[in-house]
Design an enzyme around this catalytic site. Sequence first.
Site, short mmCIF file in Angstrom:
data_model
loop_
_atom_site.label_atom_id
_atom_site.label_comp_id
_atom_site.label_asym_id
_atom_site.label_seq_id
_atom_site.Cartn_x
_atom_site.Cartn_y
_atom_site.Cartn_z
N CYS A 109 3.89 11.85 4.86
CA CYS A 109 3.20 13.09 4.54
C CYS A 109 3.23 13.42 3.06
CB CYS A 109 3.84 14.28 5.25
SG CYS A 109 3.94 14.08 7.01
N GLY A 115 -1.26 11.37 3.53
CA GLY A 115 -1.43 11.74 4.94
C GLY A 115 -2.85 12.17 5.21
N ASN A 166 8.15 15.95 4.68
CA ASN A 166 7.80 14.56 4.38
C ASN A 166 9.06 13.72 4.61
OD1 ASN A 166 7.09 12.71 1.31
ND2 ASN A 166 6.83 12.10 3.41
N GLY A 167 8.96 12.73 5.50
CA GLY A 167 10.10 11.87 5.78
C GLY A 167 10.26 11.69 7.27
N CYS A 213 12.95 5.65 -2.50
CA CYS A 213 12.20 4.60 -1.81
C CYS A 213 11.53 3.66 -2.81
CB CYS A 213 11.15 5.25 -0.92
SG CYS A 213 9.96 4.10 -0.23
N TYR A 240 3.32 0.94 -3.43
CA TYR A 240 2.07 1.30 -2.75
C TYR A 240 1.88 2.80 -2.53
CZ TYR A 240 -1.23 1.87 1.12
OH TYR A 240 -2.26 2.29 1.91
N ASP A 288 -2.51 -8.56 -4.17
CA ASP A 288 -2.43 -7.44 -3.22
C ASP A 288 -1.02 -6.84 -3.31
OD1 ASP A 288 -3.21 -5.66 -1.29
OD2 ASP A 288 -3.65 -7.16 0.24
S1 SF4 Z 1 12.26 1.15 0.61
FE1 SF4 Z 1 11.36 0.54 2.54
S2 SF4 Z 1 12.91 1.10 4.10
FE2 SF4 Z 1 13.44 2.21 2.23
S3 SF4 Z 1 12.47 4.20 2.46
FE3 SF4 Z 1 11.03 2.89 1.33
S4 SF4 Z 1 9.68 2.00 2.85
FE4 SF4 Z 1 11.49 2.83 3.92
#
Ligand code: SF4
Length: 475
Positions: A10, A37, A111-112, A246, A252, A355
């Site tokens: 989100c 989202g 979000n999460g 993350c 991405y 990609d």
């Molecule tokens: S690094 Fe990978 S496992 Fe860790 S929060 Fe991001 S998408 Fe999820």
Amino acid sequence: MLDRPPRDACGVFGVWSPGEEVAKLAYYGLYALQHRGQESAGIAVSDGSRIVVYKDMGLVPQVFDERVLESLDGHIAIGHCRYSTSGSSVWENAQPTFRPTATGGLALGHNGNLINTRQLASLVGTATGPAGLTGTSDTDVLTALFADPAGASLWDSALAKLPLVRGAYSLVFLDEETLYAARDPQGFRPLVLGRLSRGWVVASETAALDIVGADFVREVEPGELIAIGESGVRSATFAPARPRGCLFEYVYLARPDTTIAGRGVHAARVEVGRRLAAEYPAEADLVIPVPESGTPAAIGYAQASGIPYGQGLVKNSYVGRTFIQPSQTIRQRGIRLKLNPLRDMIAGKRIVVVDDSIVRGNTQRAIVAMLREAGASEVHVRISSPPVQWPCFYGIDFASRTELIAGNLTVAEIRESIAADSLGFISLESLIEATTLPAERLCRACFDGDYPVPVAESERGKHVLEGVGAAGARP
Ligand code: SF4
């Protein structure tokens, strides 16, 4: 069937600004966060005495129009755009969620993904009697948890309850008088604080601050609760910070014009492309991106390799964001709905196609076939993330391990499966270095299986609460 891209849980946005049309600010903030989202969108506003929530399925501009926004009057607003990683994609699970409290009301956007939802749901049941939850998401449980039946202030209740919550959460919430924001102790998902000339903004990404004209102040710290009201910004630490942002945000999820932990996402992606060229060089005539998420890494690859950069695939940006089901004839066109090759650019050339990630492998297989059909003499696939081998339990819906192609095949087998002449994935070390953050400050679990917060077997892949509301499933 083609892959759908990884889905973020989100985007969240909050604004406190007396004298401003806060619903419109929230609308534009959500517009900037639409990539996070695209299933539903919602805004809650408070005018100091009453909270109104408006939400529906669809994209931000499909849900809101001028008339609706003008009816959302107040000086505090939160907004949310959603993909479902917990609970089904139905109106009841659209956010912000709302719940009456002993002193008024509470609206919340999340979000999460939580990893102790069952445990929290049982606490809600104990504390309030029948939970009375209407949705199926972890966010409903969170909202019920914060709504203290004994009438404690939302600040006191959130401070007491947040340490019990495990998993990934960047939250915005409000009561009649105050805007709140909180971030889990790992800070899995981004959340930033910005300043308006007459107020404050919190948002998932800095790009959303830019669009509403807010200056970046700082990140909401992992383990921090903030409240914004008449007396300014109040902050408290509800748990010690153990930052594990993350890593996939850099690959991405986040917009390229966003900055996370001081590092511009576009710059990180270009650097990954440069390193990819050094790790996996190719004898080729042209470097092309899979637009648009592969573009910065393709630029970096071309810069470092000296191979010319060009556009070889044209993206139809609006496909996949429609609620009209394609007809059978259209569906058979598969990836052509999304991407079309530029034959003049491709025919007779050795192509490097860049990609961002490979999830199930169907998309890359289709792209390789499409490039060959358009006359490419060789197709070399380069990927700006390491192989995604493990599922994410912190808010990104990739696929189960059995569905992940890299969870089952070696790189050589994947190359064969997608029928590329060569295949190279950036190393985990290089991707981490490109972020300029130390490895121990990043979650890398989908790449290396090292989960920063252990996830009980009972919570893995079972993101829907049994016996709470309607049954749902991950999409
Ligand atoms: S690094 Fe990978 S496992 Fe860790 S929060 Fe991001 S998408 Fe999820």
